[in-house]
Design a protein around this motif. Structure first.
Motif, short mmCIF file in Angstrom:
data_model
loop_
_atom_site.label_atom_id
_atom_site.label_comp_id
_atom_site.label_asym_id
_atom_site.label_seq_id
_atom_site.Cartn_x
_atom_site.Cartn_y
_atom_site.Cartn_z
N SER A 199 0.79 -1.24 0.00
CA SER A 199 0.00 0.00 0.00
C SER A 199 0.82 1.28 0.00
O SER A 199 0.27 2.35 -0.27
N CYS A 200 2.11 1.22 0.30
CA CYS A 200 2.89 2.46 0.41
C CYS A 200 3.70 2.74 -0.84
O CYS A 200 4.55 1.93 -1.24
N LEU A 201 3.45 3.89 -1.43
CA LEU A 201 4.27 4.39 -2.54
C LEU A 201 4.83 5.74 -2.10
O LEU A 201 4.12 6.74 -2.07
N SER A 202 6.10 5.74 -1.71
CA SER A 202 6.75 6.95 -1.24
C SER A 202 7.42 7.64 -2.42
O SER A 202 8.50 7.25 -2.86
N MET A 203 6.75 8.65 -2.94
CA MET A 203 7.29 9.37 -4.09
C MET A 203 6.71 10.78 -4.10
O MET A 203 5.55 11.00 -3.80
N GLY A 204 7.60 11.72 -4.41
CA GLY A 204 7.22 13.12 -4.42
C GLY A 204 7.92 13.89 -3.33
O GLY A 204 7.89 13.51 -2.16
N MET A 205 8.58 14.99 -3.74
CA MET A 205 9.28 15.86 -2.81
C MET A 205 8.82 17.30 -3.04
O MET A 205 7.80 17.52 -3.71
N SER A 206 9.52 18.27 -2.49
CA SER A 206 9.03 19.65 -2.51
C SER A 206 8.72 20.14 -3.91
O SER A 206 7.75 20.87 -4.11
N GLY A 207 9.52 19.74 -4.90
CA GLY A 207 9.34 20.27 -6.24
C GLY A 207 8.37 19.52 -7.13
O GLY A 207 8.01 20.02 -8.20
N ASP A 208 7.95 18.32 -6.70
CA ASP A 208 7.13 17.52 -7.62
C ASP A 208 6.01 16.74 -6.92
O ASP A 208 5.43 15.84 -7.51
N PHE A 209 5.69 17.10 -5.68
CA PHE A 209 4.76 16.25 -4.93
C PHE A 209 3.34 16.26 -5.49
O PHE A 209 2.61 15.28 -5.35
N GLU A 210 2.94 17.36 -6.12
CA GLU A 210 1.59 17.39 -6.69
C GLU A 210 1.46 16.42 -7.86
O GLU A 210 0.45 15.72 -8.01
N ILE A 211 2.49 16.35 -8.68
CA ILE A 211 2.50 15.38 -9.77
C ILE A 211 2.49 13.97 -9.19
O ILE A 211 1.77 13.08 -9.68
N ALA A 212 3.27 13.75 -8.14
CA ALA A 212 3.33 12.43 -7.51
C ALA A 212 1.96 12.00 -6.99
O ALA A 212 1.54 10.85 -7.17
N ILE A 213 1.25 12.92 -6.38
CA ILE A 213 -0.10 12.59 -5.88
C ILE A 213 -1.02 12.24 -7.03
O ILE A 213 -1.79 11.28 -6.96
N GLU A 214 -0.95 13.02 -8.10
CA GLU A 214 -1.79 12.74 -9.27
C GLU A 214 -1.50 11.37 -9.86
O GLU A 214 -2.38 10.73 -10.44
N GLU A 215 -0.26 10.89 -9.68
CA GLU A 215 0.12 9.59 -10.23
C GLU A 215 -0.02 8.44 -9.23
O GLU A 215 0.26 7.30 -9.58
N GLY A 216 -0.44 8.74 -7.98
CA GLY A 216 -0.73 7.66 -7.06
C GLY A 216 0.09 7.58 -5.79
O GLY A 216 -0.03 6.61 -5.03
N SER A 217 0.94 8.56 -5.52
CA SER A 217 1.74 8.53 -4.30
C SER A 217 0.85 8.46 -3.07
O SER A 217 -0.20 9.10 -2.99
N THR A 218 1.30 7.70 -2.07
CA THR A 218 0.60 7.65 -0.79
C THR A 218 1.41 8.27 0.33
O THR A 218 0.92 8.38 1.45
#
Length: 232
Positions: A199-218
């Motif tokens: 269930s855990c997808l750790s992806m996305g940091m300060s510069g790209d976290f919104e894209i990461a959320i759109e792609e499924g980051s948890t």
């Protein structure tokens, strides 16, 4: 902008990204990457609602957090930096709640051998290499399959998903491709090992976290956007 205001702003951005992607904000965990920042900043982040903190150096983490964790029940500390074998014994103890940066089979074996007596299994994530900027991580699906098979042999380890670092670029396409690759790998692992929790997808940091959320980051790892520039 202070830390409290920064956390509020980030949460608003998380909410909007979730709306765009048809997701629930509560399905995305916000980590405060507190490496190189002292206890006053961490205390302020806690007051703003941050309960999960990420550290990249074992010694720095254990010098800052033991008393803080005791005084702030519910605090979680994740190791997110490269973990050397000579620091694995500390990481495998009860101090860290998770090691997100598991990037090689030897580290799995070492952590597995050291965690048999833990009260709760050590959560681990497999680091998937999806960007040339990062030199660490498993390079392909076959290596992830082998790593997962090894990790699942150890009762003291709880394999819960994947983490990655996207390319350091202003171009959106390669960043999205990086995150899509992680989701695809997670789906393949879930088919191969259906009894495990992925269930855990750790992806996305300060510069790209919104894209990461759109792609499924948890789980997003935010340092600069919360604490400001680091002072190593």
């Amino acid at each position: 902008m202070g830390i409290s205001e920064a956390v509020e702003t980030i949460q608003e951005r998380i909410d909007r990204a979730c709306v765009r992607s048809g997701r629930k904000p509560e399905d995305v965990r916000l980590m405060g990457v507190s490496k190189f920042h002292g206890l006053p900043a961490i205390e302020e982040a806690w007051s703003a609602g941050i309960r999960l903190f990420g550290e990249s150096r074992v010694q720095e983490a254990v010098s800052k957090f033991p008393d803080f964790k005791a005084a702030h029940p519910g605090t979680e500390i994740h190791m997110i930096g490269s973990l050397q074998r000579n620091k694995a014994k500390i990481a495998a103890g009860d101090f860290f709640d998770a090691v997100q940066s598991v990037d090689r089979d030897e580290l799995i074996t070492t952590l597995g051998a050291l965690t048999g007596d833990r009260k709760n299994p050590l959560i681990i994530l497999l680091e998937y290499h999806t960007a040339e900027d990062s030199k660490s991580g498993y390079p392909d699906l076959d290596s992830l399959f082998r790593a997962a098979e090894r990790a699942l042999e150890f009762p003291g380890l709880a394999l819960r998903g994947l983490m990655t670092m996207a390319p350091l670029t202003g171009e959106e396409a390669p960043i999205r491709a990086s995150f899509k690759a992680v989701v695809s790998a997670r789906d393949a692992l879930a088919i191969r090992f259906p009894a495990n929790d992925w269930s855990c997808l750790s992806m996305g940091m300060s510069g790209d976290f919104e894209i990461a959320i759109e792609e499924g980051s948890t789980l997003i790892r935010i340092g600069t956007a919360i604490f400001g520039e680091r002072n190593p």
